[in-house]
Design a protein around this motif. Structure first.
Motif, PDB file in Angstrom:
ATOM      1  N   ALA A  80     -21.935  42.489 -10.696  1.00  0.00           N
ATOM      2  CA  ALA A  80     -21.380  42.160 -11.918  1.00  0.00           C
ATOM      3  C   ALA A  80     -22.338  42.415 -13.107  1.00  0.00           C
ATOM      4  O   ALA A  80     -22.049  43.070 -14.109  1.00  0.00           O
ATOM      5  N   GLN A  81     -23.655  41.993 -12.908  1.00  0.00           N
ATOM      6  CA  GLN A  81     -24.708  42.479 -13.681  1.00  0.00           C
ATOM      7  C   GLN A  81     -24.741  43.704 -14.018  1.00  0.00           C
ATOM      8  O   GLN A  81     -24.986  44.256 -15.154  1.00  0.00           O
ATOM      9  N   GLY A  82     -24.827  44.488 -12.928  1.00  0.00           N
ATOM     10  CA  GLY A  82     -25.097  46.044 -12.948  1.00  0.00           C
ATOM     11  C   GLY A  82     -23.761  46.677 -13.772  1.00  0.00           C
ATOM     12  O   GLY A  82     -24.197  47.452 -14.651  1.00  0.00           O
ATOM     13  N   ARG A  83     -22.832  46.082 -13.538  1.00  0.00           N
ATOM     14  CA  ARG A  83     -21.602  46.705 -14.178  1.00  0.00           C
ATOM     15  C   ARG A  83     -21.447  46.462 -15.699  1.00  0.00           C
ATOM     16  O   ARG A  83     -21.341  47.200 -16.472  1.00  0.00           O
ATOM     17  N   LEU A  84     -22.172  45.241 -16.065  1.00  0.00           N
ATOM     18  CA  LEU A  84     -22.220  44.985 -17.493  1.00  0.00           C
ATOM     19  C   LEU A  84     -23.183  46.008 -18.004  1.00  0.00           C
ATOM     20  O   LEU A  84     -23.060  46.158 -19.367  1.00  0.00           O
ATOM     21  N   ALA A  85     -24.322  46.070 -17.382  1.00  0.00           N
ATOM     22  CA  ALA A  85     -25.466  46.702 -17.962  1.00  0.00           C
ATOM     23  C   ALA A  85     -25.233  48.264 -17.893  1.00  0.00           C
ATOM     24  O   ALA A  85     -25.793  48.929 -18.495  1.00  0.00           O
ATOM     25  N   GLY A  86     -24.027  48.685 -17.350  1.00  0.00           N
ATOM     26  CA  GLY A  86     -23.755  50.178 -17.029  1.00  0.00           C
ATOM     27  C   GLY A  86     -24.698  50.776 -15.993  1.00  0.00           C
ATOM     28  O   GLY A  86     -24.876  51.998 -16.366  1.00  0.00           O
ATOM     29  N   GLY A  87     -25.507  50.054 -15.454  1.00  0.00           N
ATOM     30  CA  GLY A  87     -26.468  50.419 -14.544  1.00  0.00           C
ATOM     31  C   GLY A  87     -25.921  51.122 -13.341  1.00  0.00           C
ATOM     32  O   GLY A  87     -24.564  51.137 -12.897  1.00  0.00           O
ATOM     33  N   PRO A  88     -26.930  51.467 -12.473  1.00  0.00           N
ATOM     34  CA  PRO A  88     -26.480  51.991 -11.120  1.00  0.00           C
ATOM     35  C   PRO A  88     -25.560  51.017 -10.222  1.00  0.00           C
ATOM     36  O   PRO A  88     -24.702  51.568  -9.648  1.00  0.00           O
ATOM     37  N   SER A 102     -16.088  39.270 -11.072  1.00  0.00           N
ATOM     38  CA  SER A 102     -15.616  40.623 -11.239  1.00  0.00           C
ATOM     39  C   SER A 102     -14.591  40.493 -12.440  1.00  0.00           C
ATOM     40  O   SER A 102     -14.423  41.323 -13.200  1.00  0.00           O
ATOM     41  N   ALA A 103     -14.224  39.043 -13.078  1.00  0.00           N
ATOM     42  CA  ALA A 103     -13.736  39.111 -14.066  1.00  0.00           C
ATOM     43  C   ALA A 103     -14.262  39.236 -15.454  1.00  0.00           C
ATOM     44  O   ALA A 103     -13.855  39.105 -16.562  1.00  0.00           O
ATOM     45  N   ALA A 130     -16.232  39.364 -18.614  1.00  0.00           N
ATOM     46  CA  ALA A 130     -16.096  40.524 -19.456  1.00  0.00           C
ATOM     47  C   ALA A 130     -17.358  40.755 -20.322  1.00  0.00           C
ATOM     48  O   ALA A 130     -17.561  42.084 -20.655  1.00  0.00           O
ATOM     49  N   ASP A 131     -18.181  39.960 -20.350  1.00  0.00           N
ATOM     50  CA  ASP A 131     -19.466  39.962 -21.085  1.00  0.00           C
ATOM     51  C   ASP A 131     -20.532  39.106 -20.198  1.00  0.00           C
ATOM     52  O   ASP A 131     -20.338  38.437 -19.537  1.00  0.00           O
ATOM     53  N   ALA A 132     -21.757  39.309 -21.125  1.00  0.00           N
ATOM     54  CA  ALA A 132     -23.073  38.812 -20.421  1.00  0.00           C
ATOM     55  C   ALA A 132     -22.778  37.022 -20.551  1.00  0.00           C
ATOM     56  O   ALA A 132     -23.169  36.398 -19.421  1.00  0.00           O
ATOM     57  N   SER A 133     -21.999  36.470 -21.400  1.00  0.00           N
ATOM     58  CA  SER A 133     -22.072  35.019 -21.706  1.00  0.00           C
ATOM     59  C   SER A 133     -20.939  34.651 -20.374  1.00  0.00           C
ATOM     60  O   SER A 133     -21.209  33.594 -19.968  1.00  0.00           O
ATOM     61  N   ALA A 134     -20.128  35.060 -20.330  1.00  0.00           N
ATOM     62  CA  ALA A 134     -19.038  34.909 -19.422  1.00  0.00           C
ATOM     63  C   ALA A 134     -19.611  34.809 -17.983  1.00  0.00           C
ATOM     64  O   ALA A 134     -19.335  34.259 -16.988  1.00  0.00           O
ATOM     65  N   LEU A 135     -20.430  36.016 -17.581  1.00  0.00           N
ATOM     66  CA  LEU A 135     -21.048  36.236 -16.220  1.00  0.00           C
ATOM     67  C   LEU A 135     -22.024  34.990 -16.003  1.00  0.00           C
ATOM     68  O   LEU A 135     -22.241  34.468 -15.019  1.00  0.00           O
ATOM     69  N   GLU A 136     -22.599  34.667 -17.310  1.00  0.00           N
ATOM     70  CA  GLU A 136     -23.713  33.504 -17.191  1.00  0.00           C
ATOM     71  C   GLU A 136     -23.048  32.352 -16.955  1.00  0.00           C
ATOM     72  O   GLU A 136     -23.441  31.275 -15.837  1.00  0.00           O
ATOM     73  N   ALA A 137     -21.834  31.832 -17.242  1.00  0.00           N
ATOM     74  CA  ALA A 137     -21.016  30.751 -17.131  1.00  0.00           C
ATOM     75  C   ALA A 137     -20.645  30.447 -15.721  1.00  0.00           C
ATOM     76  O   ALA A 137     -20.823  29.777 -15.137  1.00  0.00           O
ATOM     77  N   ALA A 138     -20.147  31.923 -15.301  1.00  0.00           N
ATOM     78  CA  ALA A 138     -19.825  31.918 -13.936  1.00  0.00           C
ATOM     79  C   ALA A 138     -21.133  31.640 -12.845  1.00  0.00           C
ATOM     80  O   ALA A 138     -20.820  30.893 -11.800  1.00  0.00           O
ATOM     81  N   ARG A 139     -22.142  32.267 -13.084  1.00  0.00           N
ATOM     82  CA  ARG A 139     -23.339  32.141 -12.446  1.00  0.00           C
ATOM     83  C   ARG A 139     -23.744  30.554 -12.468  1.00  0.00           C
ATOM     84  O   ARG A 139     -24.026  29.995 -11.269  1.00  0.00           O
ATOM     85  N   ILE A 140     -23.532  29.931 -13.585  1.00  0.00           N
ATOM     86  CA  ILE A 140     -24.096  28.446 -13.430  1.00  0.00           C
ATOM     87  C   ILE A 140     -22.920  27.899 -12.733  1.00  0.00           C
ATOM     88  O   ILE A 140     -23.357  26.912 -11.993  1.00  0.00           O
ATOM     89  N   GLU A 141     -21.827  28.233 -12.912  1.00  0.00           N
ATOM     90  CA  GLU A 141     -20.739  27.267 -12.361  1.00  0.00           C
ATOM     91  C   GLU A 141     -20.716  27.512 -10.482  1.00  0.00           C
ATOM     92  O   GLU A 141     -20.726  26.343 -10.016  1.00  0.00           O
ATOM     93  N   PHE A 142     -21.022  28.489 -10.034  1.00  0.00           N
ATOM     94  CA  PHE A 142     -21.272  28.819  -8.662  1.00  0.00           C
ATOM     95  C   PHE A 142     -22.595  28.533  -8.002  1.00  0.00           C
ATOM     96  O   PHE A 142     -22.636  28.174  -7.125  1.00  0.00           O
ATOM     97  N   VAL A 143     -23.406  29.239  -8.590  1.00  0.00           N
ATOM     98  CA  VAL A 143     -24.830  29.056  -7.996  1.00  0.00           C
ATOM     99  C   VAL A 143     -25.887  28.301  -8.828  1.00  0.00           C
ATOM    100  O   VAL A 143     -26.793  28.506  -8.598  1.00  0.00           O
TER     101      VAL A 143
END
Ligand code: PHE
Length: 339
Positions: A84-92, A25-26, A28-41
């Motif tokens: 988190a992906q949806g939030r960054l894409a501004g999607g539903p 949830s922290a 802030a952008d796609a690359s931070a999200l990708e780093a978190a994804r790799i770290e956890f899953v």
């Protein structure tokens, strides 16, 4: 080898879940999200994967419960990731994550629209198109031949007076150029280049040094119509104008001809239209004068036709109930928004 205690395993899972939740949830952008994804899953070295490996070391009796908790945690992290992906894409799903019900009707984004005169021009073209009239354009800077001479307006005619026209200050003394004072110029341009039969309309700007008031402006628009076909009569002219007016204004419109004079039509008439109990003068019309047919190289014994010219502002003002045509040019959005 001592078995991994169930409590330890569940504790690991729980801290993984809260760490993942915080990181996702922290992001802030796609690359931070990708780093978190790799770290956890991440499939190879992700922290979830590491905990999965512990499963094998659990006591057999603890395995079903541990497996269930593991799967729950995995699903929960997948959901957090999607949110988190949806939030960054501004999607539903971003909306859902923020507690917004995206299925509710939303505010309509206010879109602009065409200027009422442009809407009018397009509508006239569309209606006349259905009656078989092709829409053509002509230049706004004209020469003496197309604005006057070929329309049987000779050099001495008062319509050519410099005070009644916008002559251009360019050195072309023998053939001064001017801003066209009427769209009848387009009749000439079309007939010079084509053979009959013809059905054309031309809509565009014309210029006359009139003082601006509620019904005049130094620049305005006209609809020019021209039909050249064997056996054409004034009755055809009236029918076309009546069909046009009924489609444009809606309902039953009456058309009245009053005798008049234009150098390029014979006979010539003023065209009045009655709609909603009021007669209004909309323009001029008539049968194309034989002198005009000759000027463009047609044989007046072989061909005949009619022409008309209507004021676009006049028909638009009538249709929209506008009392002062200057409102069309003020560009006040409070006015324009109403159309
Ligand atoms: N051109 C004329 C005007 O501007 C109108 C007109 C057009 C009259 C065609 C007859 C035929 O007043």
């Amino acid at each position: 080898m001592t078995a991994v205690p169930l409590a330890t395993f569940l504790g690991e899972l729980e801290s993984l879940r809260s760490a993942a939740s915080a990181a996702l949830s922290a992001a802030a952008d796609a690359s931070a999200l990708e780093a978190a994804r790799i770290e956890f899953v991440g499939a190879r070295a992700g922290r979830l994967k590491a905990i999965q490996k512990l499963l094998g070391g659990l006591d057999v009796a603890d395995k079903p419960a541990a497996g269930k908790h593991f799967n729950d945690t995995k699903a929960a992290i997948a959901e957090l990731l999607a949110a988190a992906q949806g939030r960054l894409a501004g999607g539903p799903s971003g909306g859902v994550a923020q507690g917004i019900d995206v299925t509710l009707p939303g505010d309509r984004v206010p879109l602009g629209h065409f200027h009422p005169l442009t809407q009018t021009i397009r509508r006239v073209q569309e209606i006349m198109g259905r009656l078989g009239f092709e829409s053509v354009d002509g230049p706004e800077v004209e020469d003496q031949w197309h604005n006057f001479e070929a329309l049987a307006i000779p050099a001495a005619h008062p319509a050519r007076d410099p005070l009644d026209n916008f002559y251009l200050a360019v050195a072309r003394e023998a053939d001064p150029l001017l801003l066209r004072s009427q769209t009848s110029t387009v009749q000439i341009r079309v007939m010079e280049n084509r053979e009959p039969p013809l059905r054309i309309v031309s809509l565009g700007r014309v210029y006359r040094p009139d003082t601006a008031d509620a019904t005049h402006y130094p620049m305005f628009h006209q609809v020019e119509g021209l039909l050249i076909e064997p056996g054409t009569t004034m009755a055809h002219l009236k029918s076309v104008l009546r069909l046009f007016a009924s489609s444009f204004l809606g309902g039953d419109v009456h058309v009245r001809f009053r005798p008049s004079f234009f150098p390029f039509t014979e006979p010539s008439v003023e065209v009045d239209m009655e709609w909603g109990g009021r007669w209004i003068e909309m323009g001029g019309a008539g049968m194309v004068d034989p002198a005009v047919l000759e000027a463009v190289g047609y044989d007046p014994d072989q061909v005949s036709g009619f022409a008309f010219g209507l004021g676009v502002e006049r028909i638009a003002a009538r249709r929209y109930g506008v009392a002062d045509i200057r409102d069309f040019y003020r560009n006040d959005v409070r006015f324009l928004r109403q159309f």
